[in-house]
Design an enzyme around this catalytic site. Structure first.
Site, mmCIF file in Angstrom:
data_model
loop_
_atom_site.group_PDB
_atom_site.id
_atom_site.type_symbol
_atom_site.label_atom_id
_atom_site.label_comp_id
_atom_site.label_asym_id
_atom_site.label_seq_id
_atom_site.Cartn_x
_atom_site.Cartn_y
_atom_site.Cartn_z
ATOM 1 N N SER A 25 0.853 -1.188 0.000
ATOM 2 C CA SER A 25 0.000 0.000 0.000
ATOM 3 C C SER A 25 0.884 1.231 0.000
ATOM 4 C CB SER A 25 -0.934 0.004 1.221
ATOM 5 O OG SER A 25 -0.198 -0.116 2.431
ATOM 6 N N GLU A 27 1.159 5.724 0.644
ATOM 7 C CA GLU A 27 0.623 6.986 1.145
ATOM 8 C C GLU A 27 1.025 8.128 0.221
ATOM 9 O OE1 GLU A 27 1.090 8.289 5.418
ATOM 10 O OE2 GLU A 27 2.254 9.879 4.443
ATOM 11 N N TYR A 59 -3.947 14.152 5.519
ATOM 12 C CA TYR A 59 -5.017 15.077 5.878
ATOM 13 C C TYR A 59 -4.452 16.443 6.241
ATOM 14 C CZ TYR A 59 -8.745 16.971 8.889
ATOM 15 O OH TYR A 59 -9.693 17.747 9.472
ATOM 16 N N HIS A 87 -6.813 9.883 5.476
ATOM 17 C CA HIS A 87 -6.433 10.129 6.857
ATOM 18 C C HIS A 87 -7.457 11.107 7.440
ATOM 19 C CE1 HIS A 87 -1.884 9.047 6.586
ATOM 20 N NE2 HIS A 87 -2.586 8.366 5.693
ATOM 21 N N GLY A 118 -3.312 13.740 15.125
ATOM 22 C CA GLY A 118 -2.815 14.872 14.360
ATOM 23 C C GLY A 118 -1.845 15.710 15.173
ATOM 24 N N ALA A 131 -6.548 10.046 19.331
ATOM 25 C CA ALA A 131 -6.971 9.123 18.273
ATOM 26 C C ALA A 131 -7.954 8.087 18.804
ATOM 27 C CB ALA A 131 -5.748 8.431 17.665
ATOM 28 N N HIS A 155 6.141 6.981 20.425
ATOM 29 C CA HIS A 155 5.675 8.317 20.037
ATOM 30 C C HIS A 155 6.456 9.372 20.818
ATOM 31 C CE1 HIS A 155 3.076 11.813 19.558
ATOM 32 N NE2 HIS A 155 2.488 11.175 18.556
ATOM 33 N N ASP A 164 2.690 3.896 25.598
ATOM 34 C CA ASP A 164 2.418 3.958 24.164
ATOM 35 C C ASP A 164 1.770 2.659 23.687
ATOM 36 O OD1 ASP A 164 2.503 5.566 21.905
ATOM 37 O OD2 ASP A 164 4.412 4.752 21.214
ATOM 38 N N GLN A 182 5.003 4.162 12.141
ATOM 39 C CA GLN A 182 5.934 5.197 11.714
ATOM 40 C C GLN A 182 7.081 4.514 10.970
ATOM 41 O OE1 GLN A 182 6.926 8.062 10.645
ATOM 42 N NE2 GLN A 182 6.359 9.152 12.518
ATOM 43 N N GLN A 218 16.325 15.865 4.150
ATOM 44 C CA GLN A 218 14.900 15.837 4.495
ATOM 45 C C GLN A 218 14.643 14.762 5.542
ATOM 46 O OE1 GLN A 218 12.121 14.181 1.558
ATOM 47 N NE2 GLN A 218 10.871 16.031 1.797
ATOM 48 N N PHE A 222 12.831 14.892 9.268
ATOM 49 C CA PHE A 222 11.748 13.994 9.686
ATOM 50 C C PHE A 222 12.126 13.272 10.982
ATOM 51 C CE2 PHE A 222 10.187 13.215 5.042
ATOM 52 C CZ PHE A 222 9.579 14.464 5.059
ATOM 53 N N HIS A 272 3.590 -0.910 3.926
ATOM 54 C CA HIS A 272 3.006 0.382 3.581
ATOM 55 C C HIS A 272 4.137 1.349 3.266
ATOM 56 C CE1 HIS A 272 -0.141 3.425 3.528
ATOM 57 N NE2 HIS A 272 0.611 4.197 4.286
#
Length: 296
Positions: A25, A27, A59, A87, A118, A131, A155, A164, A182, A218, A222, A272
């Site tokens: 899958s 994103e 989103y 999302h 979010g 969530a 997280h 978590d 993640q 980048q 992240f 994913h």
């Protein structure tokens, strides 16, 4: 990279590959720029050739971006015939707004959602909504198939790894059908996390999130935001390659494939991919996995 247009799948032998019975899958993120939007549709069309399990669309926090997510989801679904999942975050919404958005999705044939808290905007007042609350509320609206997020390296805001993990279990128990993690670059961290989930009664799929590396700078940004460890050997690989996109792409492909092999050998069958709306590495990876030949 224009060479992708010259790839002819029927001429490349993937019969020696052993990736069987896998689900892939992807994103994507929406774009309000028509040129970039058309490019995104073109990318999804090409990747649909591999019959992915689903596409997902991130989103945006404000109302205009929320509509853009919805429009992108519907456009990709229509353009590719692949199940496409939005999302949905809740930090900036009332429950009335959530209900309106969810009902709109359901009425348009979108029966799955990736439910997330979010990120809060800078200087925003934090609300007591998570969530878990979103999962519970969505299940009251309709029988959505809900995915949630998971964090093999914890997280950044979690009180502890145990806290978590318990939070993830609550989201699963509330009705989520699985979790997407993640991104990470140490397969052992994911495998250890997967074992912890099983030991704590989490019996749904934990899908590893894979981020093929194109831009190391980048990625460092992240990583600083997500608590993800980048092994030193990866950092060393990219030294001196700022002006060498071909070598960077080859390295990113190789790193991703090595990790996929290890995960597959440990029983992982769902993957994913975080595409960042780029085809350069994702397309060769999908071709390498041989999904087209497996599913035809």
């Amino acid at each position: 990279m224009n060479y992708l247009n010259d790839i002819h799948l029927e001429k490349i032998n993937t019969s020696l590959l052993d990736f069987k019975n896998i689900n892939i899958s992807c994103e994507f993120f929406p774009s309000s720029n028509k040129k970039n939007f058309d490019k995104l549709l073109s990318i999804t069309k090409r990747l649909s050739f591999f019959n992915p399990f689903f596409f997902s669309v991130t989103y945006g926090a404000n109302s205009g971006e929320r509509n853009l997510t919805r429009d992108t989801v519907l456009s990709i679904k229509k353009n590719t015939k692949i199940k496409t999942i939005p999302h949905l975050t809740c930090v900036d919404l009332t429950f009335g707004q959530i209900q309106k958005i969810a009902e709109n999705y359901w009425n348009n044939g979108i029966k799955s959602i990736i439910a997330l808290r979010g990120d809060y905007p800078i200087n925003a007042i934090k609300k007591d909504i998570y969530a878990l609350d979103l999962v519970c509320f969505l299940k009251k609206i309709a029988n959505f198939k809900i995915f949630v997020a998971a964090y093999p390296e914890v997280h950044p805001e979690a009180k502890s790894a145990h806290f978590d993990l318990i939070n993830l279990k609550k989201k699963i128990d509330a009705g989520a059908i699985g979790a997407i993690t993640q991104f990470f670059f140490d397969a052992d961290k994911f495998l250890f996390f997967r074992d912890l989930c099983v030991a704590n009664g989490i019996n749904k799929k934990i899908i590893p999130g894979i981020l093929p590396i194109l831009d190391i700078h980048q990625l460092k940004r992240f990583s600083s935001l997500t608590n993800v460890y980048i092994p030193k050997y990866i950092l060393n690989m990219y030294e001196g390659l700022d002006n060498d996109p071909i070598t960077r792409s080859m390295l990113g492909f190789s790193i991703a494939i090595d990790m996929l092999k290890k995960l597959y050998n440990e029983g992982v069958r769902d993957f994913h991919f975080y595409t960042l709306n780029k085809l350069e590495i994702i397309y060769p990876i999908f071709h390498f996995l041989g999904s087209y030949y497996k599913l035809m």
